[in-house]
Design a protein around this motif. Structure first.
Motif, short mmCIF file in Angstrom:
data_model
loop_
_atom_site.label_atom_id
_atom_site.label_comp_id
_atom_site.label_asym_id
_atom_site.label_seq_id
_atom_site.Cartn_x
_atom_site.Cartn_y
_atom_site.Cartn_z
N VAL A 132 0.83 -1.20 0.00
CA VAL A 132 0.00 0.00 0.00
C VAL A 132 0.87 1.25 0.00
O VAL A 132 2.04 1.21 0.37
CB VAL A 132 -0.97 0.00 1.21
CG1 VAL A 132 -1.94 -1.18 1.12
CG2 VAL A 132 -0.23 -0.02 2.52
N ASP A 165 -2.39 4.35 2.61
CA ASP A 165 -2.98 3.04 2.86
C ASP A 165 -3.89 2.56 1.73
O ASP A 165 -4.84 1.83 1.95
CB ASP A 165 -3.73 3.02 4.20
CG ASP A 165 -3.91 1.60 4.75
OD1 ASP A 165 -3.33 0.66 4.18
OD2 ASP A 165 -4.67 1.44 5.73
N TYR A 185 4.42 0.45 1.67
CA TYR A 185 4.10 -0.01 3.01
C TYR A 185 3.40 -1.36 2.92
O TYR A 185 2.91 -1.75 1.87
CB TYR A 185 3.12 0.95 3.70
CG TYR A 185 3.65 2.32 4.01
CD1 TYR A 185 3.79 2.73 5.33
CD2 TYR A 185 3.94 3.23 3.00
CE1 TYR A 185 4.24 4.01 5.63
CE2 TYR A 185 4.39 4.51 3.29
CZ TYR A 185 4.53 4.89 4.61
OH TYR A 185 4.98 6.15 4.90
N ARG A 225 0.52 -3.82 5.58
CA ARG A 225 -0.47 -3.62 6.64
C ARG A 225 -0.28 -4.64 7.76
O ARG A 225 0.00 -5.80 7.50
CB ARG A 225 -1.89 -3.78 6.09
CG ARG A 225 -2.29 -2.69 5.14
CD ARG A 225 -3.62 -3.00 4.52
NE ARG A 225 -4.14 -1.84 3.81
CZ ARG A 225 -5.09 -1.92 2.89
NH1 ARG A 225 -5.63 -3.09 2.58
NH2 ARG A 225 -5.50 -0.83 2.30
N TYR A 243 -8.46 -5.28 8.02
CA TYR A 243 -7.73 -5.23 9.29
C TYR A 243 -8.46 -6.04 10.37
O TYR A 243 -7.84 -6.78 11.13
CB TYR A 243 -7.59 -3.78 9.78
CG TYR A 243 -6.55 -2.96 9.08
CD1 TYR A 243 -5.20 -3.19 9.29
CD2 TYR A 243 -6.91 -1.93 8.23
CE1 TYR A 243 -4.22 -2.42 8.67
CE2 TYR A 243 -5.95 -1.14 7.60
CZ TYR A 243 -4.61 -1.38 7.82
OH TYR A 243 -3.65 -0.61 7.21
N ARG A 302 -5.03 3.70 14.14
CA ARG A 302 -4.35 3.28 12.92
C ARG A 302 -3.26 4.31 12.66
O ARG A 302 -3.54 5.51 12.51
CB ARG A 302 -5.28 3.18 11.74
CG ARG A 302 -4.59 2.49 10.55
CD ARG A 302 -5.51 2.34 9.40
NE ARG A 302 -5.95 3.66 8.99
CZ ARG A 302 -6.09 4.03 7.73
NH1 ARG A 302 -5.87 3.20 6.77
NH2 ARG A 302 -6.48 5.24 7.44
N PRO A 347 0.93 4.96 10.90
CA PRO A 347 2.09 4.43 10.18
C PRO A 347 3.20 4.14 11.20
O PRO A 347 3.35 4.86 12.18
CB PRO A 347 2.49 5.57 9.23
CG PRO A 347 1.88 6.79 9.80
CD PRO A 347 0.72 6.38 10.65
N CYS A 390 5.00 0.22 7.76
CA CYS A 390 3.68 -0.42 7.71
C CYS A 390 2.62 0.55 8.22
O CYS A 390 2.92 1.55 8.85
CB CYS A 390 3.66 -1.70 8.53
SG CYS A 390 3.82 -1.44 10.31
N HIS A 391 1.39 0.21 7.91
CA HIS A 391 0.23 0.84 8.53
C HIS A 391 -0.24 -0.15 9.59
O HIS A 391 -0.55 -1.29 9.27
CB HIS A 391 -0.88 1.12 7.51
CG HIS A 391 -0.53 2.20 6.55
ND1 HIS A 391 -0.60 3.53 6.88
CD2 HIS A 391 -0.09 2.15 5.28
CE1 HIS A 391 -0.22 4.26 5.85
NE2 HIS A 391 0.10 3.44 4.86
#
Length: 173
Positions: A7, A11, A28, A30, A73, A96, A98, A106-107
């Motif tokens: 992503v 995101d 990124y 998740r 998620y 949420r 980063p 990542c997120h």
């Protein structure tokens, strides 16, 4: 090979590939994680196996992992809890953000789950969990067991060190 969504900084999915490769494309990945609450002031702390790919032998409060390609998620958080502790509690998504990680940016979506009624059902996956206990949040904020994951410590500070946070409504995955 487990595929994940790669992503962008906002995101939005832009590609798919193997876990640990998103950063090579400047992207990124998740992560979904859950903090398991017992009452208003205690959380589950677990120790990662010494052979873990990320933060081996570290203590953590974030139970979770990578979100698979096409997975939400919430579904990823539920899957990870079922895999790592054999429970399926009701989740509340609370954060949420980063984050950096040893395998790239990542997120991170963090959920809370109240598990007072599920304590007897906890069955840690010994392939991933080296031990667990319940600790007071105040103690973790001032004197966490060492070594402790930096992301877990940062999330605890964001959620519990300061004004009373608003956690939102429970949701289904």
């Amino acid at each position: 090979m487990e595929l994940i969504d790669f992503v962008d900084a906002d995101d939005h999915p832009v590609a798919r590939g193997p876990r640990g490769q998103a950063h090579r494309s400047g992207l990124y990945y998740r992560v979904a994680a859950t903090i398991l609450m017992v009452g208003p002031a205690r959380v589950l702390v677990y120790r990662r196996r010494p052979t873990a790919q990320v933060f081996p032998g570290h203590h953590d409060v974030l139970v979770g992992g990578s979100v698979r390609a096409g997975e939400s998620y919430g579904h990823a958080a539920q899957r990870e809890l079922a895999e790592e502790f054999s429970i399926r509690p009701r989740l509340r998504k609370v954060l949420r953000i980063p984050q950096s990680s040893p395998i790239g940016p990542c997120h991170l979506a963090v959920h809370l789950a109240e598990i007072d009624h599920l304590i007897e059902q906890l069955r840690p996956d010994r392939a991933e969990i080296d031990g667990h206990a319940f600790s007071e949040i105040a103690q973790l904020l001032t004197d966490p067991p060492q070594p402790f994951t930096p992301n877990g410590g940062e999330v605890l500070r964001q959620l519990f060190a300061g004004p009373t946070p608003h956690f939102g409504a429970p949701h289904a995955p």
